[in-house]
Design a protein around this motif. Structure first.
Motif, PDB file in Angstrom:
ATOM      1  N   GLN A 117       3.408 -11.646   2.606  1.00 23.93           N
ATOM      2  CA  GLN A 117       4.201 -11.565   3.835  1.00 23.93           C
ATOM      3  C   GLN A 117       4.020 -10.201   4.510  1.00 23.93           C
ATOM      4  N   GLU A 118       3.913  -9.142   3.719  1.00 22.30           N
ATOM      5  CA  GLU A 118       3.659  -7.808   4.310  1.00 22.30           C
ATOM      6  C   GLU A 118       2.347  -7.809   5.082  1.00 22.30           C
ATOM      7  N   MET A 119       1.355  -8.535   4.542  1.00 21.71           N
ATOM      8  CA  MET A 119       0.054  -8.604   5.233  1.00 21.71           C
ATOM      9  C   MET A 119       0.197  -9.339   6.558  1.00 21.71           C
ATOM     10  N   PHE A 163      -3.895  -0.930  -7.949  1.00 23.18           N
ATOM     11  CA  PHE A 163      -3.703  -2.266  -8.513  1.00 23.18           C
ATOM     12  C   PHE A 163      -2.326  -2.847  -8.194  1.00 23.18           C
ATOM     13  N   ASN A 164      -1.334  -1.971  -7.978  1.00 22.28           N
ATOM     14  CA  ASN A 164       0.051  -2.476  -7.930  1.00 22.28           C
ATOM     15  C   ASN A 164       0.368  -3.244  -6.664  1.00 22.28           C
ATOM     16  N   PHE A 165      -0.262  -2.839  -5.558  1.00 23.46           N
ATOM     17  CA  PHE A 165      -0.221  -3.642  -4.336  1.00 23.46           C
ATOM     18  C   PHE A 165      -1.673  -3.911  -3.965  1.00 23.46           C
ATOM     19  N   PRO A 166      -2.276  -4.892  -4.638  1.00 21.95           N
ATOM     20  CA  PRO A 166      -3.730  -5.044  -4.527  1.00 21.95           C
ATOM     21  C   PRO A 166      -4.208  -5.383  -3.115  1.00 21.95           C
ATOM     22  N   SER A 171      -4.191  -4.021   3.736  1.00 26.48           N
ATOM     23  CA  SER A 171      -3.985  -4.672   5.040  1.00 26.48           C
ATOM     24  C   SER A 171      -3.281  -3.740   6.029  1.00 26.48           C
ATOM     25  N   TRP A 172      -2.343  -2.908   5.564  1.00 31.72           N
ATOM     26  CA  TRP A 172      -1.720  -1.948   6.497  1.00 31.72           C
ATOM     27  C   TRP A 172      -2.806  -1.091   7.139  1.00 31.72           C
ATOM     28  N   ASN A 173      -3.703  -0.587   6.294  1.00 28.78           N
ATOM     29  CA  ASN A 173      -4.762   0.288   6.792  1.00 28.78           C
ATOM     30  C   ASN A 173      -5.744  -0.469   7.672  1.00 28.78           C
ATOM     31  N   LEU A 264      -3.080  10.241   2.308  1.00 30.80           N
ATOM     32  CA  LEU A 264      -2.803  10.071   0.884  1.00 30.80           C
ATOM     33  C   LEU A 264      -1.401   9.516   0.670  1.00 30.80           C
ATOM     34  N   GLU A 265      -1.357   8.453  -0.127  1.00 30.60           N
ATOM     35  CA  GLU A 265      -0.070   7.853  -0.490  1.00 30.60           C
ATOM     36  C   GLU A 265      -0.047   7.824  -2.012  1.00 30.60           C
ATOM     37  N   LEU A 266       0.600   8.850  -2.601  1.00 28.92           N
ATOM     38  CA  LEU A 266       0.481   9.080  -4.040  1.00 28.92           C
ATOM     39  C   LEU A 266       1.815   8.830  -4.744  1.00 28.92           C
ATOM     40  N   GLN A 297       6.304  -0.777 -11.407  1.00 28.92           N
ATOM     41  CA  GLN A 297       4.981  -0.300 -10.993  1.00 28.92           C
ATOM     42  C   GLN A 297       4.821  -0.241  -9.482  1.00 28.92           C
ATOM     43  N   ARG A 298       5.897  -0.005  -8.765  1.00 29.63           N
ATOM     44  CA  ARG A 298       5.758   0.290  -7.336  1.00 29.63           C
ATOM     45  C   ARG A 298       5.791   1.802  -7.172  1.00 29.63           C
ATOM     46  N   CYS A 299       5.113   2.299  -6.131  1.00 29.41           N
ATOM     47  CA  CYS A 299       5.243   3.721  -5.800  1.00 29.41           C
ATOM     48  C   CYS A 299       6.688   4.033  -5.491  1.00 29.41           C
ATOM     49  N   THR A 300       7.406   3.007  -5.004  1.00 30.67           N
ATOM     50  CA  THR A 300       8.786   3.195  -4.559  1.00 30.67           C
ATOM     51  C   THR A 300       9.800   2.806  -5.633  1.00 30.67           C
ATOM     52  N   SER A 301       9.349   2.456  -6.836  1.00 34.29           N
ATOM     53  CA  SER A 301      10.268   2.042  -7.904  1.00 34.29           C
ATOM     54  C   SER A 301      11.348   3.096  -8.129  1.00 34.29           C
ATOM     55  N   THR A 460      15.432   2.000  -3.161  1.00 33.41           N
ATOM     56  CA  THR A 460      14.293   2.857  -2.801  1.00 33.41           C
ATOM     57  C   THR A 460      13.034   2.052  -2.481  1.00 33.41           C
ATOM     58  N   SER A 461      12.954   0.828  -3.019  1.00 36.62           N
ATOM     59  CA  SER A 461      11.717   0.060  -2.837  1.00 36.62           C
ATOM     60  C   SER A 461      11.899  -0.998  -1.765  1.00 36.62           C
ATOM     61  N   GLY A 462      10.803  -1.659  -1.442  1.00 34.93           N
ATOM     62  CA  GLY A 462      10.885  -2.768  -0.497  1.00 34.93           C
ATOM     63  C   GLY A 462      11.000  -2.337   0.949  1.00 34.93           C
ATOM     64  N   ALA A 463      10.238  -1.298   1.316  1.00 32.29           N
ATOM     65  CA  ALA A 463      10.246  -0.843   2.711  1.00 32.29           C
ATOM     66  C   ALA A 463       9.649  -1.902   3.630  1.00 32.29           C
ATOM     67  N   GLU A 464      10.153  -1.959   4.852  1.00 29.69           N
ATOM     68  CA  GLU A 464       9.598  -2.876   5.857  1.00 29.69           C
ATOM     69  C   GLU A 464       8.352  -2.245   6.474  1.00 29.69           C
ATOM     70  N   ALA A 468       7.065   4.025   9.356  1.00 29.44           N
ATOM     71  CA  ALA A 468       5.944   4.775   8.781  1.00 29.44           C
ATOM     72  C   ALA A 468       6.215   4.902   7.283  1.00 29.44           C
ATOM     73  N   PHE A 469       5.203   4.639   6.468  1.00 22.57           N
ATOM     74  CA  PHE A 469       5.369   4.620   5.007  1.00 22.57           C
ATOM     75  C   PHE A 469       4.586   5.771   4.384  1.00 22.57           C
ATOM     76  N   GLY A 470       5.271   6.587   3.582  1.00 22.61           N
ATOM     77  CA  GLY A 470       4.597   7.673   2.886  1.00 22.61           C
ATOM     78  C   GLY A 470       5.590   8.760   2.558  1.00 22.61           C
TER      79      GLY A 470
HETATM   80  C1  UN1 Z   1       3.292   0.867  -3.106  1.00 22.34           C
HETATM   81  O1  UN1 Z   1       3.942   0.772  -4.134  1.00 22.34           O
HETATM   82  O2  UN1 Z   1       2.192   1.468  -3.078  1.00 22.34           O
HETATM   83  O3  UN1 Z   1       8.183  -0.336  -0.177  1.00 22.34           O
HETATM   84  C2  UN1 Z   1       3.672   0.227  -1.837  1.00 22.34           C
HETATM   85  C3  UN1 Z   1       7.714  -1.094  -1.028  1.00 22.34           C
HETATM   86  C4  UN1 Z   1       6.555  -1.972  -0.625  1.00 22.34           C
HETATM   87  C5  UN1 Z   1       5.275  -1.208  -0.639  1.00 22.34           C
HETATM   88  C6  UN1 Z   1       5.044  -0.363  -1.849  1.00 22.34           C
HETATM   89  N1  UN1 Z   1       6.792  -2.460   0.702  1.00 22.34           N
HETATM   90  O4  UN1 Z   1       8.152  -1.173  -2.161  1.00 22.34           O
END
Ligand code: UN1
Length: 513
Positions: A117-119, A163-166, A171-173, A264-266, A297-301, A460-464, A468-470
């Motif tokens: 759905q994000e795609m 790998f976590n958002f394969p 698709s955002w990029n 960079l999104e680290l 395993q989300r960057c936003t976990s 913290t997770s599940g941004a729309e 802007a994400f980062g």
């Molecule tokens: C990521 O973990 O690299 O905000 C992206 C979120 C998702 C995207 C996470 N929409 O949790």
């Protein structure tokens, strides 16, 4: 199983797959190393991929360079129309792609669907954007002159995804880059290349139906060596990379040394602050989804919970009732809430982090076991853990990509909680639960959260995709997805036009010849 075989067939993923694609043309199979992709859910082999060689990479870059020459001349709304068609096809394949994401990566099916759905959402966003790549106009200091800014395509954008958002982050990029007039070379994670191959088949159909040349959307299956070639390659003006801070520093240094641009999104080390004024019922769902969703395993976990001392025991007690009952199992089973970790290395990192934090003085309150037996034969399933800890512990300062939630107590004012929340190297996502305006506004203020994302009364997770994400600090500083993140995919040009018959110089300089 039949279910997976059908999905693979629908998405064009074969038993053996080539090493690269230039959009229309697939290449590279014979004589190359292969990689077997197994599912972390049940250990079954899904398919194999060939690994691209440096020669393959070279071929892809040259094809992309050639394609850029014509793609940049297509008008932006027309490029948007291509992205619209991609979005339509993603809608048609949403269930199949969601299943493949889930099976290859291990996140539960609901989250696999969410990723697709994000795609779809970013496609819609990019279509609208294709008519809104605005620049400013300015008034010139010189009479009968005018000034304005234009945004032009950059060239090749390299996308290195994790790998976590394969597929979502690619698709955002890619969808933004596409309407901006760029061409893309994508290196998906070597752990999850099959979803990449599936997406490339979808894009291929759209390219063919519109008689577009090869080289606009490219895929290269490779490991860190290909990533390094991309980072050092002068022909790639922008490299967008998602992954660990360690990886991001390497990419950033290589790209910086040649004065390229990197996005960079680290790593993140995201916290939720629970004040005395939090609505606990609401907060609990956000905490649990944030901490165990995608198996941590989300960057936003959510990794840290910063709780006011007056509600600490109550929160702890509630969490300790929920955690032992979380359904852990096959990600495609609709009752599962926690799927497996990506591989055994991730399990080791989880176990080691728990050992280390206990040595530092942390108390393991629940979870931490590696599950075995029926349905858990892969050794990739773990019980999400909760640990009482102090913010300054080394393990708490680190991002462990696994479901570990650290409980941290704070006293007094919300500013103390904010200081703890900011007291880590990373700066991606943050949130506060409070119904007190004074606390929530302090959290959002310029002395509040130092993260790229700061939420109130959500997790913290599940941004729309619209924002802007980062994030800041060790998170790398890049912004992707919505808002005006598109600007990084373009080069800015300032234009001054003289419509008089004089040649006045700026700053009133006199220069008579
Ligand atoms: C990521 O973990 O690299 O905000 C992206 C979120 C998702 C995207 C996470 N929409 O949790």
């Amino acid at each position: 199983t039949k279910e997976i075989t059908d999905v693979l067939q629908q998405l064009g993923v074969k038993e053996t797959n080539p090493a690269y694609s230039t959009g229309l043309v697939w290449g590279g199979q014979e004589g190359r190393q292969t990689r077997t992709i197994t599912s972390p859910a049940d250990g079954n082999t899904i398919a194999t991929v060939s690994m691209a060689t440096p020669e393959d990479y070279e071929k892809v870059v040259q094809t992309a360079q050639e394609a850029f020459k014509s793609w940049r001349k297509v008008t932006s709304p027309k490029r948007g129309e291509i992205v619209r068609q991609i979005g339509d096809k993603l809608r048609q394949h949403k269930e199949a792609l969601g299943k493949l994401v889930s099976y290859e990566m291990g996140k539960i099916y609901q989250e696999g669907l969410g990723e697709v759905q994000e795609m779809i959402d970013i496609c819609d966003f990019a279509v609208g954007l294709s008519r809104q790549l605005h620049g400013y106009t300015m008034h010139s200091e010189r009479p009968q002159h005018r000034m304005y800014e234009q945004y032009h395509p950059l060239g090749i954008v390299g996308v290195i995804s994790a790998f976590n958002f394969p597929v979502a982050v690619w698709s955002w990029n890619t969808m933004l880059a596409a309407v901006c007039g760029d061409v893309v070379i994508w290196k998906p994670s070597e752990k999850t290349p099959l979803t990449g191959i599936a997406c490339q088949h979808i894009l291929r159909e759209v390219l063919a139906e519109n008689e577009l040349p090869e080289g606009i959307f490219n895929l290269v299956i490779g490991d860190a060596e290909i990533g390094s070639l991309m980072s050092h390659d002068k022909r790639i003006p922008l490299v967008s990379a998602t992954g660990s801070t360690r990886m991001g520093k390497k990419v950033g240094e290589a790209v910086g040394a040649r004065l390229g641009k990197s996005l960079l999104e680290l790593g993140g080390n995201n916290a939720i602050i629970l004040t005395e004024n939090a609505d606990l019922e609401m907060a609990l769902r956000a905490i649990v989804f944030g901490a165990v969703g995608t198996c941590g395993q989300r960057c936003t976990s959510t990794r840290r919970l910063i709780i006011h001392e007056n509600v600490y025991e109550q929160v702890k007690e509630r969490l300790l009732k929920i955690y032992p009952n979380l359904p852990i199992g096959h990600p495609l089973d609709s009752t599962t809430l926690v799927g497996p970790l990506i591989d055994k290395e991730a399990v080791q990192a989880f176990t080691a982090a728990l050992e280390n934090v206990q040595q530092e003085g942390g108390t393991l309150l629940t979870g931490g076991e590696v599950l075995s037996g029926d349905g858990y034969e892969t050794g990739t399933y773990v019980k999400p853990a909760i640990v009482e800890a102090q913010n300054q512990y080394e393990m708490v300062q680190e991002e462990t990509f696994a479901p570990i939630l650290y409980l941290i107590k704070y006293k007094g004012d919300v500013e103390n909680a904010i200081e703890l929340q900011n007291g880590v190297r990373q700066g991606l996502s943050s949130s506060i639960f409070s119904t007190n305006l004074l606390e929530t506004e302090a959290f959002l203020s310029h002395w509040g959260s130092d993260c790229g994302i700061a939420n109130v009364n959500i997790g913290t997770s599940g941004a729309e995709i619209g924002g802007a994400f980062g994030g800041e600090k060790d998170t790398g500083g890049g912004r992707e997805s919505g808002s005006d993140a598109w600007r990084v995919y373009m080069r800015r040009q300032t234009n001054t036009i003289n419509y008089s018959r004089e040649l006045p110089l700026a700053q009133g300089i006199r220069f008579d010849i």
